[in-house]
Design a protein around this motif. Structure first.
Motif, PDB file in Angstrom:
ATOM      1  N   ARG A  16       0.841  -1.203   0.000  1.00 19.19           N
ATOM      2  CA  ARG A  16       0.000   0.000   0.000  1.00 19.19           C
ATOM      3  C   ARG A  16       0.876   1.251   0.000  1.00 19.19           C
ATOM      4  NH1 ARG A  16      -1.793   3.173   3.958  1.00 19.19           N
ATOM      5  NH2 ARG A  16      -1.179   1.802   5.646  1.00 19.19           N
ATOM      6  N   THR A  17       1.923   1.253   0.815  1.00 21.80           N
ATOM      7  CA  THR A  17       2.782   2.429   0.887  1.00 21.80           C
ATOM      8  C   THR A  17       3.531   2.642  -0.429  1.00 21.80           C
ATOM      9  OG1 THR A  17       3.132   1.712   3.161  1.00 21.80           O
ATOM     10  CG2 THR A  17       4.413   3.568   2.411  1.00 21.80           C
ATOM     11  N   ALA A  18       3.918   1.555  -1.067  1.00 18.57           N
ATOM     12  CA  ALA A  18       4.759   1.685  -2.257  1.00 18.57           C
ATOM     13  C   ALA A  18       3.952   1.898  -3.531  1.00 18.57           C
ATOM     14  CB  ALA A  18       5.640   0.448  -2.423  1.00 18.57           C
ATOM     15  N   PHE A  19       2.800   1.271  -3.637  1.00 17.29           N
ATOM     16  CA  PHE A  19       2.081   1.313  -4.910  1.00 17.29           C
ATOM     17  C   PHE A  19       0.646   1.804  -4.785  1.00 17.29           C
ATOM     18  CE2 PHE A  19       5.261  -2.030  -5.291  1.00 17.29           C
ATOM     19  CZ  PHE A  19       5.933  -1.619  -6.425  1.00 17.29           C
ATOM     20  N   GLY A  20       0.047   1.618  -3.626  1.00 17.16           N
ATOM     21  CA  GLY A  20      -1.393   1.832  -3.543  1.00 17.16           C
ATOM     22  C   GLY A  20      -1.809   3.215  -3.080  1.00 17.16           C
ATOM     23  N   ALA A  21      -0.939   3.952  -2.416  1.00 13.79           N
ATOM     24  CA  ALA A  21      -1.368   5.197  -1.792  1.00 13.79           C
ATOM     25  C   ALA A  21      -1.480   6.323  -2.811  1.00 13.79           C
ATOM     26  CB  ALA A  21      -0.370   5.593  -0.705  1.00 13.79           C
ATOM     27  N   THR A  22      -2.200   7.379  -2.430  1.00 14.41           N
ATOM     28  CA  THR A  22      -2.290   8.533  -3.325  1.00 14.41           C
ATOM     29  C   THR A  22      -0.926   9.206  -3.440  1.00 14.41           C
ATOM     30  OG1 THR A  22      -3.127   9.687  -1.410  1.00 14.41           O
ATOM     31  CG2 THR A  22      -4.708   9.149  -3.130  1.00 14.41           C
ATOM     32  N   VAL A  23      -0.146   9.170  -2.364  1.00 17.20           N
ATOM     33  CA  VAL A  23       1.228   9.667  -2.443  1.00 17.20           C
ATOM     34  C   VAL A  23       2.158   8.493  -2.136  1.00 17.20           C
ATOM     35  CG1 VAL A  23       2.882  11.353  -1.624  1.00 17.20           C
ATOM     36  CG2 VAL A  23       0.466  11.914  -1.642  1.00 17.20           C
ATOM     37  N   PRO A  24       2.507   7.711  -3.166  1.00 21.21           N
ATOM     38  CA  PRO A  24       3.335   6.529  -2.927  1.00 21.21           C
ATOM     39  C   PRO A  24       4.703   6.918  -2.384  1.00 21.21           C
ATOM     40  CG  PRO A  24       3.116   6.977  -5.268  1.00 21.21           C
ATOM     41  CD  PRO A  24       2.211   7.928  -4.580  1.00 21.21           C
TER      42      PRO A  24
ATOM     43  N   ALA B 191      -2.404  15.948  -5.614  1.00 21.48           N
ATOM     44  CA  ALA B 191      -1.763  17.219  -5.923  1.00 21.48           C
ATOM     45  C   ALA B 191      -1.212  17.205  -7.336  1.00 21.48           C
ATOM     46  CB  ALA B 191      -0.646  17.508  -4.926  1.00 21.48           C
ATOM     47  N   PRO B 192      -2.054  17.507  -8.323  1.00 20.08           N
ATOM     48  CA  PRO B 192      -1.584  17.519  -9.715  1.00 20.08           C
ATOM     49  C   PRO B 192      -0.384  18.449  -9.881  1.00 20.08           C
ATOM     50  CG  PRO B 192      -3.961  17.878  -9.626  1.00 20.08           C
ATOM     51  CD  PRO B 192      -3.473  17.871  -8.216  1.00 20.08           C
ATOM     52  N   ALA B 193      -0.384  19.533  -9.066  1.00 19.40           N
ATOM     53  CA  ALA B 193       0.714  20.487  -9.185  1.00 19.40           C
ATOM     54  C   ALA B 193       2.049  19.819  -8.893  1.00 19.40           C
ATOM     55  CB  ALA B 193       0.483  21.650  -8.236  1.00 19.40           C
ATOM     56  N   ALA B 194       2.033  18.872  -7.947  1.00 23.47           N
ATOM     57  CA  ALA B 194       3.276  18.172  -7.626  1.00 23.47           C
ATOM     58  C   ALA B 194       3.756  17.378  -8.837  1.00 23.47           C
ATOM     59  CB  ALA B 194       3.057  17.237  -6.437  1.00 23.47           C
ATOM     60  N   LEU B 195       2.816  16.766  -9.541  1.00 24.47           N
ATOM     61  CA  LEU B 195       3.193  16.010 -10.740  1.00 24.47           C
ATOM     62  C   LEU B 195       3.719  16.957 -11.808  1.00 24.47           C
ATOM     63  CD1 LEU B 195       0.189  13.513 -10.932  1.00 24.47           C
ATOM     64  CD2 LEU B 195       2.407  13.212  -9.839  1.00 24.47           C
ATOM     65  N   VAL B 196       3.101  18.132 -11.898  1.00 26.01           N
ATOM     66  CA  VAL B 196       3.604  19.118 -12.856  1.00 26.01           C
ATOM     67  C   VAL B 196       5.047  19.458 -12.515  1.00 26.01           C
ATOM     68  CG1 VAL B 196       3.363  21.478 -13.688  1.00 26.01           C
ATOM     69  CG2 VAL B 196       1.321  20.078 -13.344  1.00 26.01           C
TER      70      VAL B 196
ATOM     71  N   LEU C 269     -13.194  29.182 -16.502  1.00 25.19           N
ATOM     72  CA  LEU C 269     -13.028  28.195 -15.439  1.00 25.19           C
ATOM     73  C   LEU C 269     -11.579  27.764 -15.278  1.00 25.19           C
ATOM     74  CD1 LEU C 269     -16.155  26.081 -16.403  1.00 25.19           C
ATOM     75  CD2 LEU C 269     -15.947  27.599 -14.433  1.00 25.19           C
ATOM     76  N   LEU C 270     -10.669  28.380 -16.018  1.00 27.44           N
ATOM     77  CA  LEU C 270      -9.244  28.047 -15.908  1.00 27.44           C
ATOM     78  C   LEU C 270      -8.600  28.905 -14.820  1.00 27.44           C
ATOM     79  CD1 LEU C 270      -8.188  27.881 -19.680  1.00 27.44           C
ATOM     80  CD2 LEU C 270      -8.586  25.963 -18.130  1.00 27.44           C
ATOM     81  N   PHE C 271      -7.907  28.252 -13.896  1.00 27.83           N
ATOM     82  CA  PHE C 271      -7.298  28.989 -12.788  1.00 27.83           C
ATOM     83  C   PHE C 271      -5.799  28.734 -12.717  1.00 27.83           C
ATOM     84  CE2 PHE C 271     -11.679  28.291 -11.183  1.00 27.83           C
ATOM     85  CZ  PHE C 271     -12.045  29.620 -11.070  1.00 27.83           C
ATOM     86  N   ASP C 272      -5.074  29.776 -12.285  1.00 23.86           N
ATOM     87  CA  ASP C 272      -3.654  29.588 -11.977  1.00 23.86           C
ATOM     88  C   ASP C 272      -3.535  28.642 -10.786  1.00 23.86           C
ATOM     89  OD1 ASP C 272      -2.712  31.254 -13.917  1.00 23.86           O
ATOM     90  OD2 ASP C 272      -2.765  33.043 -12.639  1.00 23.86           O
ATOM     91  N   GLY C 273      -2.552  27.781 -10.813  1.00 21.21           N
ATOM     92  CA  GLY C 273      -2.325  26.898  -9.666  1.00 21.21           C
ATOM     93  C   GLY C 273      -3.176  25.643  -9.713  1.00 21.21           C
ATOM     94  N   VAL C 274      -4.150  25.620 -10.630  1.00 21.56           N
ATOM     95  CA  VAL C 274      -4.978  24.424 -10.771  1.00 21.56           C
ATOM     96  C   VAL C 274      -4.832  23.870 -12.187  1.00 21.56           C
ATOM     97  CG1 VAL C 274      -7.311  23.492 -10.690  1.00 21.56           C
ATOM     98  CG2 VAL C 274      -6.603  25.231  -9.043  1.00 21.56           C
ATOM     99  N   HIS C 275      -5.013  24.766 -13.169  1.00 21.64           N
ATOM    100  CA  HIS C 275      -4.884  24.343 -14.569  1.00 21.64           C
ATOM    101  C   HIS C 275      -3.703  25.015 -15.264  1.00 21.64           C
ATOM    102  CE1 HIS C 275      -9.222  24.628 -13.430  1.00 21.64           C
ATOM    103  NE2 HIS C 275      -9.122  23.338 -13.669  1.00 21.64           N
TER     104      HIS C 275
ATOM    105  N   TRP D  38       0.319  25.116  -3.521  1.00 23.95           N
ATOM    106  CA  TRP D  38       0.368  23.717  -3.955  1.00 23.95           C
ATOM    107  C   TRP D  38       1.604  23.008  -3.438  1.00 23.95           C
ATOM    108  CZ3 TRP D  38       4.467  21.878  -6.672  1.00 23.95           C
ATOM    109  CH2 TRP D  38       5.281  22.811  -7.329  1.00 23.95           C
ATOM    110  N   ARG D  39       2.670  23.783  -3.213  1.00 23.35           N
ATOM    111  CA  ARG D  39       3.884  23.130  -2.701  1.00 23.35           C
ATOM    112  C   ARG D  39       3.625  22.498  -1.338  1.00 23.35           C
ATOM    113  NH1 ARG D  39       8.052  24.695  -6.001  1.00 23.35           N
ATOM    114  NH2 ARG D  39       7.583  26.603  -7.119  1.00 23.35           N
ATOM    115  N   VAL D  40       2.847  23.206  -0.537  1.00 24.24           N
ATOM    116  CA  VAL D  40       2.541  22.682   0.798  1.00 24.24           C
ATOM    117  C   VAL D  40       1.637  21.457   0.673  1.00 24.24           C
ATOM    118  CG1 VAL D  40       1.575  23.233   3.051  1.00 24.24           C
ATOM    119  CG2 VAL D  40       2.748  25.009   1.724  1.00 24.24           C
ATOM    120  N   THR D  41       0.611  21.580  -0.189  1.00 21.57           N
ATOM    121  CA  THR D  41      -0.286  20.441  -0.387  1.00 21.57           C
ATOM    122  C   THR D  41       0.503  19.219  -0.846  1.00 21.57           C
ATOM    123  OG1 THR D  41      -1.805  22.095  -1.207  1.00 21.57           O
ATOM    124  CG2 THR D  41      -2.490  19.805  -1.412  1.00 21.57           C
ATOM    125  N   ALA D  42       1.444  19.431  -1.754  1.00 26.18           N
ATOM    126  CA  ALA D  42       2.217  18.310  -2.283  1.00 26.18           C
ATOM    127  C   ALA D  42       3.142  17.726  -1.228  1.00 26.18           C
ATOM    128  CB  ALA D  42       3.024  18.761  -3.498  1.00 26.18           C
TER     129      ALA D  42
END
Lengths: 319, 276, 500
Positions: free
Chosen positions: A273-281, C122-127, C149-155, C419-423
């Motif tokens: 779960r920690t490695a693959f399943g979580a929202t923040v793996p 946190a999509p921003a983290a993936l970005v 509906l487009l926002f900075d920090g979200v889209h 978003w940095r904090v959320t991530a």
């Protein structure tokens, strides 16, 4: 199983050992024979072992390419993580409930099946053994239906008056882990029974006859003669089953997925779960959990291996 | 015998009842796989469906793609068994019959890692497979399953080969045979019984394994094995209980059939392995 | 792998067979031996050999009810208008998708276009980890109908558009959907709407006592479902949401949350909940609702879209929805965060311009109207529902949203670095959903105390994440979570952010 290590020494040429280089050159084919195992084992067993130690020192979110070194921070967090200890406790509870049940019940069955005057032994043995060959993951899924509140097991227990109302065995925090243990015992009992039957066959018939001549009843014969002879096997079989009880991911993950509310989350599910399943793996954190638990497992294995040695020496002295 | 007959009968009846309990889940599953959806949880404990619904099997087989999963499982199991037998026989032969530099070290490593459970090294194994470019390939899964571990197979071979008489090799060597001829012409054919044991044990392992194929096929559903496909079925068609039961039967029957056909061998193999 | 594949466009199509089996070369002798032994060559993919010049666009998502719609309204029109483009869509269960994406990301095998189920924390983290390519460079989203509906920090990140909202934020997942036939059998009139919690309980009791069916479904297998229901019920009882926007503090342990959990538990204590509920995920509950095993199932607007896909005959039997019930007659709205991006174009994509253009089609009036008629989540252009061909109950449901749902502020929109904090924040366990799950599945726990523990743990975790981000030299503090001009009964608009 460990014993064959001692035997592999094999027939040894007693000549004076030639120089290291010459021996290496003469024995090149030996290393060629070993190559597949050394490469495969090195890459897929030894390297992962070493690598997981390294990963355990990284802060590594699964969606990043690599981790950053954080020292032992993961271990510090782990020790403070209630869910890690929860899964640790669940693994132990599983071990303590399921292993003795499996080993003990299998011994009883083996003793009964080993009696000369039990008919249809082969047939019965086949039926008990059948679940062993099946796929754990599929058994887990199938039992979610069988153990449903409206499923046959709950229904049968209600109709026979053992339960007042239907129970959601796998969806109840109080019963999920024990349901998993019961299904595990059901699935693996047959193989332990075979171990015991093999062990019982090593007891010479003369021992039995001698006991009868002495006038010992079946109960006394078992306690005073059969049981002591079985002790080394008891240790080995318990060891094998204990290792088995730490490999229950497939069955438990498909049966309960560790739920509800982590009540049946064993350590392997925690890691997955920690490695693959979580929202923040968190790969580093999961590796740290793996390392910590791997150490504990090895501790248990070593303790039991020492037990085997001790038991063998003790019985050896008796003979 | 001295024991009274009624006692024997009672023990037999008890054993039989327990055995029936043991196979009840399979019988129930078979029955559920032939029922309609409402019948499964609606018809109480009755095992006989009103009218067998074979369509459940058709659905599980085609819609869910179990045909593909079946093929995947056969390929992966076959490859894994072959890999383990080949490498264990080779290594077992030299470990069992020869001395060489580094032998102690090798055995030491085997012993230390003997009890390492699979789940604890899965992260680096995924990483390694990825670096080799083998993620989502059959070879990747087969190597993951068979390249490491399985010390017991190697030790079984080593134990067996070390028990064979020394003269076998010496005669052959006098005839001018090299180590390869000795191994493939003399030793390997002699190892039939132990090969059967190893094949059976690794077959059971590979056919039933779950975690590694699960992780390796996360991003490639076409590579799923039966075990993984089954859980995917739950995720995607969670409410199709009769289809689920039919799928479970499809996945379980082959291995149960192999077992029943070869049960003597199975039992002997396992008993033999534990005695070692 | 990318280094071993200088030309990666063709690898997706033709030589799949050999490559799938052997990997990208470099597998070593062992692999080669093995392959020759098993007689390689078996393809692991089905139907990927659609060799068009432009290359097939790989597309992953989890929207099963949209399967037909996407094919008919998006892919087919687009590929016939643009010869050379083909789309291969793969639908994965939401739970599997997140795991599949992680593994694909690590091995450079991400599909060209994908959704983020399971990773949407946190999509921003993936970005920031470089998962995506901006779509705004290739297609003009800023003049599309959804531009507002487009926002900075979200889209939009660093001035580039990365994704766009497909669905309207004006929705919630606690619509009591009912089975008209069962209500009538119990002697109830569906038009006599239960507006309070106690009214709903009375309806459930009448059904439980007057029919063979259960009153209500409360599937407890999925904690996220429970989290959503509890949070939304708590808002009808006066909670601002998980965060009090006037102070920026978490309020998970406030009385409305405790009351909401207690309400759910009391339904179960009264024996009004379907007995197999603890073992169900929402989709199981839908199947059993369709089978007539219970009368009420609180779920989102897609309830009816799913039902039309799974068992259309049941829709004919009669169904409808009420508004989310509240503890007393006073009407308080449910707050919902601005909707995030759904589809993203991965960094591995060879054809970002094609992917971006395809995504742009989804913002048009035509597609949004088609989306409405699929009766999943309501479309971003909410007015499309009024004219679309939808079931009256769906239209009714969306109309109730207009009355009941208000848009909450979002720290990510209000502060460029929130978003940095959320991530940075790690998940705190057990979550509210897990707490409710254990209470519903037999554990004896002190809800108020557990909620307090959770609130404290989350607050501490936010402090920690904030400190970590500050340590990196980012200028942000807790004020990013405070919106003094927030009015509980109004939408928080873009003007409100500026006026803050």
């Amino acid at each position: 199983m460990t014993t064959s290590v001692d035997r592999v020494a094999g027939p040894a040429p007693a000549r004076r050992p030639p120089g290291v280089l010459r021996r290496l050159r003469k024995d090149w084919w030996i290393y060629l024979f070993l190559l597949p195992t050394v490469l495969g084992y090195g890459a897929y067993t030894v390297y992962p072992l070493v690598a997981s130690w390294w990963f355990a020192l990284l802060d590594w979110p699964g969606f990043a390419d690599q981790g950053t070194f954080v020292g032992i921070e993961n271990f510090e967090r782990l020790v403070a993580d209630d869910l890690f200890w929860n899964s640790f406790r669940n693994s132990l509870v599983f071990l303590v409930c399921a292993v003795p049940l499996r080993v003990g019940l299998a011994l009883v069955l083996a003793l009964l099946l080993n009696r000369r005057n039990t008919p249809f032994k082969g047939f019965l043995r086949t039926l008990y053994f059948l679940p062993v060959v099946t796929t754990g993951a599929i058994i887990g899924v199938a039992f979610t239906l069988l153990l449903d509140a409206g499923g046959p097991i709950s229904l049968a227990l209600v109709e026979s008056g053992l339960l007042d109302s239907p129970v959601n065995f796998v969806a109840d925090t109080g019963t999920s882990l024990f349901s998993g243990a019961a299904v595990w015992v059901w699935k693996w009992l047959g193989i332990t029974m075979i171990y015991w039957l093999a062990a019982l066959q090593t007891i010479p018939q003369e021992v039995h006859e001698a006991a009868m001549i002495d006038g010992a009843g079946p109960g006394r014969e078992f306690v005073h003669i059969t049981l002591p002879l079985l002790i080394p096997f008891l240790v080995i079989i318990t060891l094998i089953d204990t290792v088995g009880a730490l490999n229950v991911f497939d069955l438990l993950y498909t049966l309960t997925a560790g739920g509800p509310a982590f009540s049946s989350e064993v350590i392997e599910i925690f890691i997955f779960r920690t490695a693959f399943g979580a929202t923040v793996p968190q790969l580093g954190y999961a590796s740290a959990a793996a390392v910590l638990f791997g150490l504990i497992t090895m501790g248990i294995a070593v303790a039991q291996a020492l037990g085997v040695r001790w038991a063998r020496r003790a019985t050896g002295a008796m003979r | 015998m001295l024991v009274a007959r009624p006692g024997n009968l009672m023990i037999f009846v008890g054993l039989l009842l327990l055995a029936l309990m043991w196979i009840y889940p399979f019988v129930w599953l078979l029955s559920a796989s032939l029922k309609t959806q409402p019948e499964i949880f609606g018809s109480g404990l009755g095992l006989i469906p009103d009218e067998p619904i074979w369509e459940n099997y058709v659905r599980a087989w085609t819609v869910v793609g179990f045909d593909r999963y079946f093929l995947n499982t056969v390929l992966i199991t076959g490859g894994t068994v072959l890999l383990i037998v080949v490498r264990s026989a080779l290594a077992g032969y030299v470990l069992g019959r020869h001395r060489f530099i580094g032998k102690k070290l090798l055995i030491g490593i085997f012993v230390v890692t003997f009890f390492l459970p699979e789940g604890y090294t899965i992260i680096p194994v995924v990483q390694l497979t990825d670096q080799l470019g083998l993620l989502n390939t059959y070879v990747g899964v087969i190597l993951g399953l068979g390249a490491g571990g399985h010390v017991s197979a190697t030790l079984l071979y080593a134990g067996y080969f070390s028990g064979l008489p020394k003269e076998l090799e010496e005669c052959a060597r006098l005839d001018g045979a090299g180590p390869f001829r000795i191994f493939f012409r003399i030793m390997l054919p002699l190892s039939g019984p132990i090969t059967a044991t190893v094949v059976i044990l690794t077959f059971l392992f590979a056919w039933n394994t779950y975690l590694l194929p699960l992780v390796f096929t996360l991003s490639e559903p076409g590579m799923r094995t039966l075990a993984v496909g089954m859980t995917a079925f739950v995720g995607e068609y969670s409410t199709d209980w009769s289809g689920l039961a039919a799928a479970a039967m499809i996945a379980l029957v082959p291995v149960m059939a192999v077992f029943i056909a070869l049960q003597r061998k199975f039992v002997d193999s396992i008993a033999g392995a534990v005695k070692q | 792998m990318s280094t071993q594949h200088p030309s990666r466009a063709p690898r997706r199509r033709m030589p799949v067979n050999r490559r799938q089996f052997l990997g990208a070369g470099g597998a070593g002798a062992l692999a080669a031996v093995l392959a020759s032994c098993i007689g390689g060559g078996q393809s692991a993919q089905q139907g990927t050999d659609s060799g068009e010049a432009g290359g097939a666009l790989q597309w992953w998502d989890q929207f099963r009810p949209l399967t037909q719609m996407l094919e008919d309204e998006l892919f087919t029109p687009y590929t016939s208008a643009n010869p050379g483009v083909t789309v291969e869509r793969r639908e994965l269960a939401a739970a599997d998708l997140g795991q599949a994406l992680q593994v694909a990301r690590r091995s450079n095998q991400l599909p060209d276009v994908h959704s983020l189920a399971g990773l949407d924390a946190a999509p921003a983290a993936l970005v920031s980890e470089g998962w995506f390519q901006p779509v705004g460079d290739h297609a003009d989203f800023d003049s599309s109908p959804i531009a507002d509906l487009l926002f900075d920090g979200v889209h939009r990140f660093d001035g580039s558009v990365y994704s766009f909202p497909l669905f309207s934020p004006r929705q919630h997942a606690t619509i009591p959907w009912y089975n008209s036939a069962l209500l009538e059998e119990a002697g109830l009139d569906p038009d006599d709407e239960p507006t309070t919690w106690d009214d709903l309980r009375a309806v459930a009791r009448a059904v439980t006592e007057g029919t063979d069916a259960s009153g209500i479904f409360l599937p407890a297998q999925n904690p996220d479902y429970l989290s959503a229901i509890v949070t939304q019920l708590a808002m009808t009882a006066g909670a601002p949401g998980p965060i009090d926007w006037t102070t920026g503090e978490y309020v998970h342990d406030s009385q409305p949350f405790v009351d909401a959990v207690e309400f759910l538990l009391s339904l179960q204590r009264d024996g009004l909940v379907h007995p197999a509920s603890p073992a169900m995920i929402p989709r199981d509950a839908l199947a059993r609702w369709a089978a007539g095993e219970g009368a009420i199932f609180p779920w989102g607007p897609w309830f009816i879209g799913d039902l039309v896909t799974e068992s259309p005959e049941v829709v004919e039997r009669g169904l409808g929805c009420w508004s989310i019930p509240r503890p007393n007659e006073e009407r308080t709205s449910v707050r919902s965060a601005p909707s995030g991006g759904v589809f993203w174009v991965s960094v591995d994509s060879e054809h970002p311009e094609v992917a971006a253009d395809l995504l742009l089609q989804m913002t048009g009036q035509d597609f949004q109207a088609a989306l409405a008629s699929a009766m999943d989540q309501p479309p971003a252009l909410l007015e499309a529902v009024e004219t679309a061909d939808v079931h009256p109950a769906y239209r009714d449901c969306v109309a109730r949203f207009a009355e009941d749902v208000r848009i909450a502020p979002s720290p990510e929109i209000g502060h460029p670095d929130a978003w940095r904090v959320t991530a940075e924040m790690r998940p705190v366990q057990p979550t509210i959903g897990i707490l409710v799950q254990s209470a519903l599945s037999g554990a004896d726990i002190d809800i108020a105390a557990e909620l307090r523990t959770y609130r404290e743990a989350v607050s501490v975790e936010r402090e920690r994440a904030l400190a970590a981000v500050q340590a990196d030299g980012v200028d942000i503090d807790l004020d990013a979570w405070v919106f003094p001009n927030w009015e509980p009964e109004s939408d928080y608009t873009i003007e409100a952010y500026d006026a803050r």
